[in-house]
Design an enzyme around this catalytic site. Structure first.
Site, PDB file in Angstrom:
ATOM      1  N   SER A   1      -9.658  73.489  92.344  1.00  0.00           N
ATOM      2  CA  SER A   1      -9.811  72.529  91.260  1.00  0.00           C
ATOM      3  C   SER A   1      -8.930  72.926  90.070  1.00  0.00           C
ATOM      4  CB  SER A   1     -11.294  72.441  90.879  1.00  0.00           C
ATOM      5  OG  SER A   1     -11.534  71.413  89.970  1.00  0.00           O
TER       6      SER A   1
ATOM      7  N   HIS B   1      -8.348  68.638  94.085  1.00  0.00           N
ATOM      8  CA  HIS B   1      -9.125  67.398  94.211  1.00  0.00           C
ATOM      9  C   HIS B   1      -9.107  66.670  92.873  1.00  0.00           C
ATOM     10  CE1 HIS B   1     -13.210  69.485  92.986  1.00  0.00           C
ATOM     11  NE2 HIS B   1     -12.298  69.571  92.048  1.00  0.00           N
TER      12      HIS B   1
END
Length: 206
Positions: A107, A132
């Site tokens: 992330s 993501h």
């Protein structure tokens, strides 16, 4: 059930003792490594961590604006605004910031990894990277929910464009890949453009 009792080993920070002309001097291990221009981004990315890392980056720039800084990352990600504070400071200061993934960079951790100086971004052999889209959770009135939803979509597009710029990938590909959790090995991270090499041994890069 919660308890106020904490494991003392969890707070144990090793100390390093050095001999100087004035006698012995002790440092905690992180302060000693900071003298070598090494910073750690480990654990959840949040405001307190970001403030500490930003302060260290600014200090090392004032100490020597022409010498590289090394940011070691082992993080599952966290708060986007905290991560962006680190990212913007990395880009703002004069020294190149070399990023190294050890363990995982997921992330916002992956975003910081890719945001290092071009040609100076690395993974250790068995590390893992995951990209993501930003996650959002909001409760409140419908009108406020609409405002926050638009903000998340705008943030998603901005992060994808920055990731595309840092990796050399097309925006459309990054948008597709970040629509769900997308995991990459060290080798796959090189192919994607998230890092520039794998550090297998000291002084050995592939």
């Amino acid at each position: 059930m919660s308890s106020d009792i904490q494991d003392p080993m969890a707070q144990l920070v090793p100390m390093v003792v050095e001999q100087t002309s004035k006698g012995e001097r002790s440092y905690d291990i992180y302060s000693r490594l900071l003298k070598e221009r090494v910073i750690f981004c480990c654990g959840q990315v949040e405001d307190h961590m970001a403030n500490l890392i930003v302060a260290q980056l600014l200090f090392l720039e004032s100490d020597n604006p022409d010498k590289d800084i090394y940011l070691y990352i082992n993080s599952p990600g966290g708060v986007v605004t905290a991560g962006m504070a680190i990212y913007d400071t990395m880009r703002f200061i004069k020294p190149d910031v070399s990023t190294v993934c050890m363990g995982q960079a997921a992330s916002m951790g992956a975003f910081l990894l890719a945001g290092g100086a071009q040609g100076k971004r690395y993974c250790l052999p068995n590390s893992r990277v995951m990209i993501h889209q930003p996650l959002g959770g909001f409760q409140g009135q419908a009108s406020d929910f609409e405002i926050h939803a638009k903000q998340i979509l705008d943030l998603k597009e901005r992060l994808n464009r920055m990731l595309a710029e840092n990796t050399g990938q097309d925006y459309e590909k990054v948008a597709r890949d970040t629509d769900r959790d997308h995991f990459l090995s060290a080798e796959e991270s090189i192919d994607y453009g998230l890092v520039d090499g794998i550090l297998r041994q000291r002084g050995e890069e592939s």
